[in-house]
Design a protein around this motif. Structure first.
Motif, mmCIF file in Angstrom:
data_model
loop_
_atom_site.group_PDB
_atom_site.id
_atom_site.type_symbol
_atom_site.label_atom_id
_atom_site.label_comp_id
_atom_site.label_asym_id
_atom_site.label_seq_id
_atom_site.Cartn_x
_atom_site.Cartn_y
_atom_site.Cartn_z
ATOM 1 N N ARG A 210 5.463 8.094 3.355
ATOM 2 C CA ARG A 210 4.943 9.443 3.113
ATOM 3 C C ARG A 210 3.421 9.454 3.222
ATOM 4 N N ARG A 211 2.772 8.427 2.686
ATOM 5 C CA ARG A 211 1.321 8.309 2.830
ATOM 6 C C ARG A 211 0.949 8.145 4.310
ATOM 7 N N PHE A 212 1.709 7.321 5.003
ATOM 8 C CA PHE A 212 1.450 7.072 6.429
ATOM 9 C C PHE A 212 1.563 8.374 7.233
ATOM 10 N N ARG A 213 2.610 9.139 7.021
ATOM 11 C CA ARG A 213 2.816 10.372 7.783
ATOM 12 C C ARG A 213 1.803 11.450 7.403
ATOM 13 N N SER A 214 1.471 11.542 6.109
ATOM 14 C CA SER A 214 0.493 12.553 5.673
ATOM 15 C C SER A 214 -0.890 12.251 6.239
ATOM 16 N N ALA A 215 -1.263 10.971 6.255
ATOM 17 C CA ALA A 215 -2.563 10.588 6.813
ATOM 18 C C ALA A 215 -2.630 10.904 8.306
ATOM 19 N N ALA A 216 -1.563 10.591 9.033
ATOM 20 C CA ALA A 216 -1.538 10.895 10.466
ATOM 21 C C ALA A 216 -1.560 12.401 10.694
ATOM 22 N N HIS A 217 -0.952 13.164 9.782
ATOM 23 C CA HIS A 217 -0.888 14.617 9.935
ATOM 24 C C HIS A 217 -2.271 15.258 9.870
ATOM 25 N N VAL A 218 -3.169 14.710 9.047
ATOM 26 C CA VAL A 218 -4.515 15.301 8.915
ATOM 27 C C VAL A 218 -5.540 14.570 9.775
#
Length: 429
Positions: free
Chosen positions: A110-118
């Motif tokens: 979840r951290r990985f995907r959220s970081a890539a999202h922003v």
């Protein structure tokens, strides 16, 4: 060489610097530091594992909010293993993780995907190949973070448990796979079985479980029903669940009604002279004036209410001689039968001079406080006599052996019987 270089630590308090190779090796040997350290990795060198049971990583808005928090500060590092360590366990996943990935996520997707999202390009990671010693180890650690999370829905959890059971079966055989998985998760085998049962439900019901529209308890109930009726679809299962809940609600409402009726009967007994829980007349001035202390017979007792042995209730004072004087059939009124359909026993015997005895009952329950447990079968003692000749003992006997709801129903029933007998005696006068 300084001592700091030897142990790999700074010689100045409050100031840190990089350890030398020799110092780090010595610290690792002595266990002063773990075999892994925090590293900052480019996100394009990391790939999520297809084994992660989690499917919901939040909406775009939630990922944006979390990603901005990570931009300010990353409070927890992600955990990964190297590409080689991962492909050694699952070589068929090479095309899935891609050719550019040098690391594979274990925890923190979840951290990985959220970081890539922003648009963040790097995050802090801990690389731990020791978590990929075996396939069971990897899946176990993959689940470890998720099982205690509040937003890890029941179907995601069931998928993860199923993944672990499958790996245990592949590595150690089908026999005992669920037990080995349960041991790794520190759960009972029945818990694992219940998780797997949820995955047998129709996809519509699984979606409702994930959304919280159906509780996990109801989901297990539906899984049991589906096992008994394999042909039922989602609509039929949900209809049966609704019917079951309606029946339970009706039963609960009936129990509440009976309890309320019992309480109401007890309240009336306290003001109208009806039998109370100890089979005595309610202690009130009005009730006391109705008792004829000089007469032991039922015919002359007026409006006395009858106790459990069908004799006027005994009380302190002049009326306490009622049971001692043993009313008989020759007292001017028909003999009153006790609960065993015999004339009331007395020390002098009946009108013909023949003593009356009491035959022991087939068996009576022991008092509730002496039972082994609430779920155990109710024990019975043989050869115990029910105290028909003593109203107070009879009441205490029943009170110790009946549950609250049944006892209140008993008192309500006795009050109605007492009213009927009182009316019959009044008519006879």
């Amino acid at each position: 060489m300084s001592i700091a270089d030897k142990v790999g630590e700074s010689s100045s308090f409050g100031r840190t610097r990089s350890r030398s190779a020799r110092g780090r090796a010595k610290a690792l040997t002595e266990g002063a530091i773990p075999a892994y350290e925090l590293v900052r990795l480019p996100l394009d060198q990391v790939a999520p594992t297809p084994l992660n049971p989690r499917r919901n990583f939040g909406s775009d808005e939630e990922k944006t909010l979390f990603g901005e928090e990570l931009r300010d500060a990353q409070l927890a590092a992600c955990v990964a293993v190297t590409r080689d360590a991962y492909l050694k366990l699952w070589p068929t996943h090479e095309s899935t993780i891609g050719t550019d990935a040098l690391y594979v996520l274990v925890n923190g997707e979840r951290r990985f995907r959220s970081a890539a999202h922003v648009g963040l390009d790097r995050l802090d990671f801990v690389v731990r190949d020791d978590l990929a010693a075996t396939r069971e180890d990897f899946v176990d650690h993959l689940l470890a973070e998720n099982l205690d999370r509040e937003d890890f829905d029941v179907i995601e959890r069931a998928r993860g448990v199923n993944q672990l059971v499958s790996v245990c079966a592949e590595d150690g055989g089908e026999r005992g796979a669920r037990s080995r998985a349960a041991k790794r998760l520190n759960k009972d085998r029945s818990w694992v079985t219940n998780q797997l049962a949820l995955l047998t439900l129709p996809t519509e019901i699984q979606a409702m479980l994930s959304a919280g529209e159906v509780s996990e308890r109801d989901g297990r109930s539906l899984a049991r029903r589906l096992k008994e009726n394999p042909g039922q679809d989602a609509a039929q299962l949900l209809a049966s669940l609704a019917d079951t809940k309606d029946v339970l609600e009706q039963q609960k409402a009936e129990e509440q009604r009976l309890l309320a009726a019992g309480r109401e009967a007890l309240a009336k007994a306290g003001s109208s002279g009806l039998l109370s829980a100890d089979n005595k007349l309610a202690s009130s001035p009005e009730a006391a004036t109705d008792v004829a202390p000089e007469s032991p017979t039922a015919a002359s007792a007026g409006r006395d209410l009858l106790s459990a042995d069908n004799n006027p209730s005994a009380s302190e004072g002049p009326s306490a001689n009622v049971t001692a004087e043993a009313p008989s059939a020759t007292a001017g009124s028909p003999a009153l039968l006790s609960a065993d359909n015999n004339a009331s026993p007395s020390a002098a015997g009946d009108a013909s001079g023949k003593a009356l005895g009491e035959a022991p009952s087939d068996g009576v329950p022991v008092p509730r406080e002496e039972r082994a447990g609430s779920e155990a079968p109710q024990p019975v003692v043989r050869g115990v006599k029910f105290p028909y000749d003593n109203a107070i003992q009879a009441a205490e006997f029943l009170n110790a052996r009946m549950d609250d709801a049944q006892f209140l129903i008993l008192v309500d029933t006795l009050n109605k019987m007492a009213q009927h007998r009182s009316s019959a005696l009044s008519a006879a006068e």
